[in-house]
Write a protein that holds these residues in place. Structure first.
Motif, PDB file in Angstrom:
ATOM      1  N   LEU A   1       4.508  50.545 -30.253  1.00 52.51           N
ATOM      2  CA  LEU A   1       4.055  51.909 -30.009  1.00 52.51           C
ATOM      3  C   LEU A   1       2.569  51.960 -29.660  1.00 52.51           C
ATOM      4  CD1 LEU A   1       5.921  53.789 -32.905  1.00 52.51           C
ATOM      5  CD2 LEU A   1       6.517  53.776 -30.469  1.00 52.51           C
ATOM      6  N   ARG A   2       1.794  51.053 -30.250  1.00 54.02           N
ATOM      7  CA  ARG A   2       0.336  51.073 -30.059  1.00 54.02           C
ATOM      8  C   ARG A   2      -0.136  50.229 -28.878  1.00 54.02           C
ATOM      9  NH1 ARG A   2      -1.883  55.220 -32.291  1.00 54.02           N
ATOM     10  NH2 ARG A   2      -3.880  54.097 -32.087  1.00 54.02           N
ATOM     11  N   ARG A   3       0.761  49.474 -28.259  1.00 59.52           N
ATOM     12  CA  ARG A   3       0.370  48.626 -27.123  1.00 59.52           C
ATOM     13  C   ARG A   3       1.193  49.003 -25.883  1.00 59.52           C
ATOM     14  NH1 ARG A   3      -1.993  43.730 -28.411  1.00 59.52           N
ATOM     15  NH2 ARG A   3      -2.397  43.678 -26.156  1.00 59.52           N
ATOM     16  N   PRO A   4       1.027  50.218 -25.382  1.00 58.08           N
ATOM     17  CA  PRO A   4       1.829  50.654 -24.221  1.00 58.08           C
ATOM     18  C   PRO A   4       1.531  49.870 -22.954  1.00 58.08           C
ATOM     19  CG  PRO A   4       0.068  52.227 -24.676  1.00 58.08           C
ATOM     20  CD  PRO A   4       0.085  51.258 -25.827  1.00 58.08           C
ATOM     21  N   GLU A   5       0.381  49.160 -22.912  1.00 54.64           N
ATOM     22  CA  GLU A   5       0.054  48.383 -21.716  1.00 54.64           C
ATOM     23  C   GLU A   5       0.932  47.142 -21.572  1.00 54.64           C
ATOM     24  OE1 GLU A   5      -2.448  46.478 -24.948  1.00 54.64           O
ATOM     25  OE2 GLU A   5      -1.656  48.468 -24.435  1.00 54.64           O
ATOM     26  N   LEU A   6       1.617  46.763 -22.660  1.00 57.21           N
ATOM     27  CA  LEU A   6       2.519  45.615 -22.614  1.00 57.21           C
ATOM     28  C   LEU A   6       3.940  46.096 -22.343  1.00 57.21           C
ATOM     29  CD1 LEU A   6       1.221  43.485 -25.631  1.00 57.21           C
ATOM     30  CD2 LEU A   6       0.806  43.099 -23.197  1.00 57.21           C
ATOM     31  N   ASP A   7       4.563  45.506 -21.348  1.00 59.07           N
ATOM     32  CA  ASP A   7       5.948  45.840 -21.013  1.00 59.07           C
ATOM     33  C   ASP A   7       6.870  45.228 -22.067  1.00 59.07           C
ATOM     34  OD1 ASP A   7       8.457  46.214 -19.977  1.00 59.07           O
ATOM     35  OD2 ASP A   7       8.064  45.258 -18.050  1.00 59.07           O
ATOM     36  N   PRO A   8       7.579  46.044 -22.840  1.00 51.70           N
ATOM     37  CA  PRO A   8       8.418  45.479 -23.918  1.00 51.70           C
ATOM     38  C   PRO A   8       9.559  44.603 -23.417  1.00 51.70           C
ATOM     39  CG  PRO A   8       8.843  47.826 -23.620  1.00 51.70           C
ATOM     40  CD  PRO A   8       7.637  47.507 -22.801  1.00 51.70           C
ATOM     41  N   VAL A   9       9.962  44.786 -22.168  1.00 53.47           N
ATOM     42  CA  VAL A   9      11.040  43.967 -21.606  1.00 53.47           C
ATOM     43  C   VAL A   9      10.520  42.606 -21.161  1.00 53.47           C
ATOM     44  CG1 VAL A   9      12.743  43.780 -19.739  1.00 53.47           C
ATOM     45  CG2 VAL A   9      12.389  45.977 -20.898  1.00 53.47           C
ATOM     46  N   ALA A  10       9.336  42.582 -20.589  1.00 53.55           N
ATOM     47  CA  ALA A  10       8.790  41.338 -20.060  1.00 53.55           C
ATOM     48  C   ALA A  10       7.895  40.593 -21.042  1.00 53.55           C
ATOM     49  CB  ALA A  10       7.996  41.627 -18.781  1.00 53.55           C
ATOM     50  N   SER A  11       7.303  41.305 -21.991  1.00 54.79           N
ATOM     51  CA  SER A  11       6.302  40.703 -22.883  1.00 54.79           C
ATOM     52  C   SER A  11       6.943  40.098 -24.125  1.00 54.79           C
ATOM     53  CB  SER A  11       5.267  41.747 -23.308  1.00 54.79           C
ATOM     54  OG  SER A  11       4.588  42.270 -22.189  1.00 54.79           O
ATOM     55  N   GLN A  12       6.656  38.817 -24.353  1.00 53.70           N
ATOM     56  CA  GLN A  12       7.113  38.160 -25.577  1.00 53.70           C
ATOM     57  C   GLN A  12       6.307  38.665 -26.770  1.00 53.70           C
ATOM     58  OE1 GLN A  12       7.667  33.806 -25.087  1.00 53.70           O
ATOM     59  NE2 GLN A  12       6.932  34.114 -23.009  1.00 53.70           N
ATOM     60  N   MET A  13       6.836  38.433 -27.952  1.00 51.41           N
ATOM     61  CA  MET A  13       6.145  38.858 -29.165  1.00 51.41           C
ATOM     62  C   MET A  13       4.772  38.202 -29.285  1.00 51.41           C
ATOM     63  SD  MET A  13       7.826  41.144 -30.839  1.00 51.41           S
ATOM     64  CE  MET A  13       6.940  41.085 -32.398  1.00 51.41           C
ATOM     65  N   SER A  14       4.633  37.000 -28.738  1.00 53.56           N
ATOM     66  CA  SER A  14       3.369  36.274 -28.843  1.00 53.56           C
ATOM     67  C   SER A  14       2.212  37.049 -28.223  1.00 53.56           C
ATOM     68  CB  SER A  14       3.490  34.904 -28.170  1.00 53.56           C
ATOM     69  OG  SER A  14       4.433  34.099 -28.846  1.00 53.56           O
ATOM     70  N   LEU A  15       2.486  37.832 -27.193  1.00 52.08           N
ATOM     71  CA  LEU A  15       1.427  38.599 -26.550  1.00 52.08           C
ATOM     72  C   LEU A  15       0.891  39.695 -27.460  1.00 52.08           C
ATOM     73  CD1 LEU A  15       2.804  38.905 -22.898  1.00 52.08           C
ATOM     74  CD2 LEU A  15       0.784  37.640 -23.646  1.00 52.08           C
ATOM     75  N   TYR A  16       1.735  40.169 -28.357  1.00 47.07           N
ATOM     76  CA  TYR A  16       1.308  41.223 -29.283  1.00 47.07           C
ATOM     77  C   TYR A  16       0.402  40.674 -30.387  1.00 47.07           C
ATOM     78  CZ  TYR A  16       4.827  44.219 -27.086  1.00 47.07           C
ATOM     79  OH  TYR A  16       5.558  44.951 -26.177  1.00 47.07           O
ATOM     80  N   LEU A  17       0.365  39.351 -30.517  1.00 47.44           N
ATOM     81  CA  LEU A  17      -0.517  38.727 -31.510  1.00 47.44           C
ATOM     82  C   LEU A  17      -1.971  38.704 -31.042  1.00 47.44           C
ATOM     83  CD1 LEU A  17       1.747  35.670 -32.381  1.00 47.44           C
ATOM     84  CD2 LEU A  17       1.137  37.499 -33.978  1.00 47.44           C
TER      85      LEU A  17
ATOM     86  N   PRO B   1      14.841  38.153 -18.727  1.00 44.36           N
ATOM     87  CA  PRO B   1      13.585  38.817 -19.091  1.00 44.36           C
ATOM     88  C   PRO B   1      13.095  38.254 -20.420  1.00 44.36           C
ATOM     89  CG  PRO B   1      15.282  40.417 -18.480  1.00 44.36           C
ATOM     90  CD  PRO B   1      15.955  39.094 -18.601  1.00 44.36           C
ATOM     91  N   ARG B   2      11.948  37.565 -20.419  1.00 40.79           N
ATOM     92  CA  ARG B   2      11.540  36.801 -21.589  1.00 40.79           C
ATOM     93  C   ARG B   2      11.383  37.664 -22.827  1.00 40.79           C
ATOM     94  NH1 ARG B   2      13.664  32.670 -21.112  1.00 40.79           N
ATOM     95  NH2 ARG B   2      12.407  31.777 -22.782  1.00 40.79           N
TER      96      ARG B   2
END
Length: 208
Positions: free
Chosen positions: A36-52, A180-181
């Motif tokens: 919810l707080r990282r709308p710039e990351l595409d949830p379909v394409a972005s792996q969890m690692s990017l949220y770290l 989609p990763r």
């Protein structure tokens, strides 16, 4: 005698159950908040690692550690809830390795796209793969252990096929490069977490 042993250990098992539930809940809540707080990351394409990495990353890092602790607590509780002849340390060891791998994954950042590969990125990739493999192998071993305890054999009817599905999904994730990763990885994570949550529920039912 077997039932008396399990009853004697019940308070400790219940405490481990609460620790496990808290760890899993912390991860789920943190993951939702990050999406919810990282709308710039595409949830379909972005792996969890990017949220770290970046804003709110420390929250997810702590949640990874909490999940690792929760997994170990769950494995220990399940082991102690079995009849002594059916207990095995194999699943507990595998979940401990998974938890350790998760912690390393959280604090060793992945290599960003377009950036030269680094030792930290290599460590992240190896530990992330290890976390998936150790966790799903532990699930299979634990589910097989249910077959050795008459009180848990009914649980094995759904726990074992589900664990095998999770194990197979990890290998499909690794082999299916066109998927989609982000979505593929998160689907596997949801399958694993759901199995663990169901294990918590099954164990809590037995402790009543």
């Amino acid at each position: 005698m077997v039932a008396d042993t399990v009853v004697f250990r019940r308070p400790a098992i219940r405490r481990a159950l609460h620790i496990s539930a808290a760890g899993l809940a912390a991860f789920v809540i943190a993951a939702i908040v990050l999406h919810l707080r990282r709308p710039e990351l595409d949830p379909v394409a972005s792996q969890m690692s990017l949220y770290l990495i970046g804003a709110w990353g420390p929250l997810l890092q702590a949640a990874y550690v909490a999940l690792g602790v929760g997994m170990v607590a769950l494995a220990w509780a399940l082991r102690e809830a079995h009849a002594p002849p059916a207990r095995s340390s194999a699943a507990l060891l595998l979940f401990a390795l998974a938890g350790m791998s998760l912690s390393i994954t959280a604090y060793a950042w992945m290599d960003m796209p377009g950036v030269d590969r680094s030792l930290e990125g290599l460590i992240h990739g190896v530990s992330a793969k290890g976390a998936f493999l150790f966790a799903t192998t532990g699930m299979v071993v634990q589910a097989l252990g249910f077959l050795r305890d008459p009180a848990w054999r009914r649980t094995a009817r759904w726990a074992l096929p589900w664990a095998l599905l999770c194990f197979a999904s990890v290998w499909i994730l690794a082999a299916w490069r066109e998927a989609p990763r982000g979505l593929a990885q998160k689907t596997v994570i949801v399958l694993i977490l759901a199995w663990m949550i169901c294990m918590l529920r099954a164990l809590a039912t037995r402790l009543r």
